[in-house]
Design an enzyme around this catalytic site. Structure first.
Site, short mmCIF file in Angstrom:
data_model
loop_
_atom_site.label_atom_id
_atom_site.label_comp_id
_atom_site.label_asym_id
_atom_site.label_seq_id
_atom_site.Cartn_x
_atom_site.Cartn_y
_atom_site.Cartn_z
N HIS A 146 -9.22 4.95 -2.17
CA HIS A 146 -8.45 4.96 -0.72
C HIS A 146 -9.35 5.87 0.16
O HIS A 146 -10.43 6.40 -0.27
CB HIS A 146 -7.14 5.85 -0.91
N ASP A 196 1.11 -0.85 -0.24
CA ASP A 196 0.06 0.08 0.04
C ASP A 196 0.96 1.21 0.09
O ASP A 196 1.94 1.28 0.93
CB ASP A 196 -0.85 0.02 1.29
N SER A 242 -12.71 4.60 4.73
CA SER A 242 -13.41 3.99 6.05
C SER A 242 -14.43 5.05 6.52
O SER A 242 -14.57 6.10 6.23
CB SER A 242 -12.35 4.48 7.23
N ASP A 276 -8.70 1.17 6.46
CA ASP A 276 -7.67 0.88 7.60
C ASP A 276 -8.12 1.57 8.71
O ASP A 276 -8.29 0.73 9.91
CB ASP A 276 -6.45 1.44 7.14
N SER A 277 -8.75 2.63 8.90
CA SER A 277 -9.19 3.63 9.93
C SER A 277 -10.00 2.84 10.78
O SER A 277 -10.13 2.60 12.12
CB SER A 277 -9.21 4.86 9.76
N ASN A 309 -10.17 0.67 0.03
CA ASN A 309 -9.25 0.58 0.90
C ASN A 309 -9.77 1.06 2.39
O ASN A 309 -10.32 2.06 2.58
CB ASN A 309 -8.08 1.58 0.82
N HIS A 327 -7.58 10.23 3.90
CA HIS A 327 -6.95 9.16 4.99
C HIS A 327 -7.25 9.61 6.29
O HIS A 327 -7.33 10.72 6.81
CB HIS A 327 -5.38 9.09 4.68
N GLY A 328 -7.37 8.47 7.37
CA GLY A 328 -7.55 8.84 8.52
C GLY A 328 -8.86 8.91 9.24
O GLY A 328 -9.67 8.84 8.51
#
Ligand code: G3H
Ligand code: 13P
Ligand code: ZN
Length: 333
Positions: free
Chosen positions: A228, A99, A231, A273-274, A271, A195-196
């Site tokens: 991306h 990634d 979340s 992740d968070s 994607n 992101h985040g």
């Protein structure tokens, strides 16, 4: 260690994306940094018979050790095969993906240690440099049948401890040229995700630019698109974290119905992740508060793993539409 992904039962993303384009779903790409996250991802995807991309960032490689991490991924494939045999379910296709690869050398190192897919993220570079870097990675990767994700447009948010304050949307007029000049297998785009854990402020209307996605799809029909920063920032996890001593700011993520819409169209990889970080942290904080005498890591990491497993299974079934898609991909490989 020099090992090719096929020798360990991992697959590249080609057949997954072909099925996703045809079937109007998205393959989950879940990040992992440790054993519990990896187990939860694999078990949830096996239970839901979903293909999966397990992904490793540069930060994850540094944290968990690059050698250990690739062996863990290979071990996870073996675990999946054994579990599938014991439970008499079919096996699921698993891709191991880098990634946000930031250099040619990092992509090569991952390919040589058994990754089946890499992202070369040249999105911060001037267009021509992005094309040149991406093309060089594709040339090496394709010699080994490894698939490559490139990126056009910049997402806001925190990634590998680097925070981008502002974003720039992908310019649809560039995508055709980028894809044909580089030879990439999939393209990450920027359409308002970030992101985040802090994506949209409470009160702001969270909206991704599906109009830009549609415009891109028109220009490169049938080409796999990647989202991306997808979340959804589960509010119950944020509340639990804050109830048990955490101090997260209020924020909302990408609404799941918008992800569902994106997955139905050209988006083939989503994607996340968070959301996993939040769900895991919420469970651990809760246990630490309610059972202050607990000090066996299995007694808090185990329940955290269970909470993750539930979350990933639900995403596959209710958001990405990837549940039940493993058999058709297996047949195609
Ligand atoms: O896009 C970034 C991923 O969430 C990975 O995060 O670089 O902190 O491991 P990381
Ligand atoms: P989130 O921070 O929204 O989970 O995004 C993860 C990601 O894009 C990994 O590459
Ligand atoms: Zn990302």
């Amino acid at each position: 260690m020099n090992v090719h992904f096929k020798s360990i039962g991992i697959v590249n993303t080609r057949a997954m994306f072909a099925a996703a384009v045809k079937g109007g779903f998205a393959v989950p790409a879940y990040n992992f940094n440790n054993m519990e996250q990896l187990q939860a991802i694999i078990m949830a995807c096996l239970e839901t018979q979903s293909p999966v991309i397990i992904q490793v960032s540069k930060g994850a490689r540094d944290y968990a050790d690059r050698t250990l991490l690739s062996h863990m991924a290979h071990g996870a494939v073996e675990m999946m095969k054994r579990e599938a045999g014991e439970k008499q379910t079919g096996e699921i296709p698993i891709a191991l993906h880098l990634d946000h690869g930031n250099s040619y050398d990092l992509c090569v190192a991952c390919i040589e240690s058994g990754f089946s897919s890499v992202m070369i993220d040249g999105s911060h570079l001037p267009y021509d440099e992005n094309v040149a870097l991406t093309r060089s990675v594709v040339s090496f990767a394709h010699l080994h049948d490894v698939t490559v994700e490139g990126e056009l447009g910049v997402l806001a948010g925190v990634e590998d401890d680097v925070s981008a304050e502002s974003h720039s949307y992908t310019r649809p007029e560039e995508v055709e040229d980028f894809v044909s000049q580089t030879g990439v297998d999939s393209l990450a785009i920027s359409i308002g995700t970030s992101h985040g854990a802090y994506k949209f402020k409470v009160g702001q209307i969270p909206r991704i630019r599906l109009d830009i996605l549609n415009e891109i799809e028109k220009r490169i029909p049938g080409f796999p698109i990647v989202l991306h920063g997808s979340s959804s920032i589960p509010q119950d996890a944020v509340e639990t974290i804050n109830r048990y001593g955490g101090h997260l700011k209020d924020s909302v993520g990408i609404p799941e119905d918008q992800l569902r819409q994106a997955a139905h169209s050209a988006v083939c990889k989503i994607n996340i992740d968070s959301d996993g970080r939040l769900v895991m942290t919420a469970k651990i904080r809760e246990i630490f508060s309610l059972k202050p005498d607990e000090f066996d890591p299995r007694k808090y990491l185990g329940p955290a793993r269970e909470a993750l497993r539930e979350m990933y299974g639900r995403k596959n079934r209710d958001v990405l539409g990837s549940a039940g898609r493993a058999p058709e991909i297996r047949r195609a490989i």
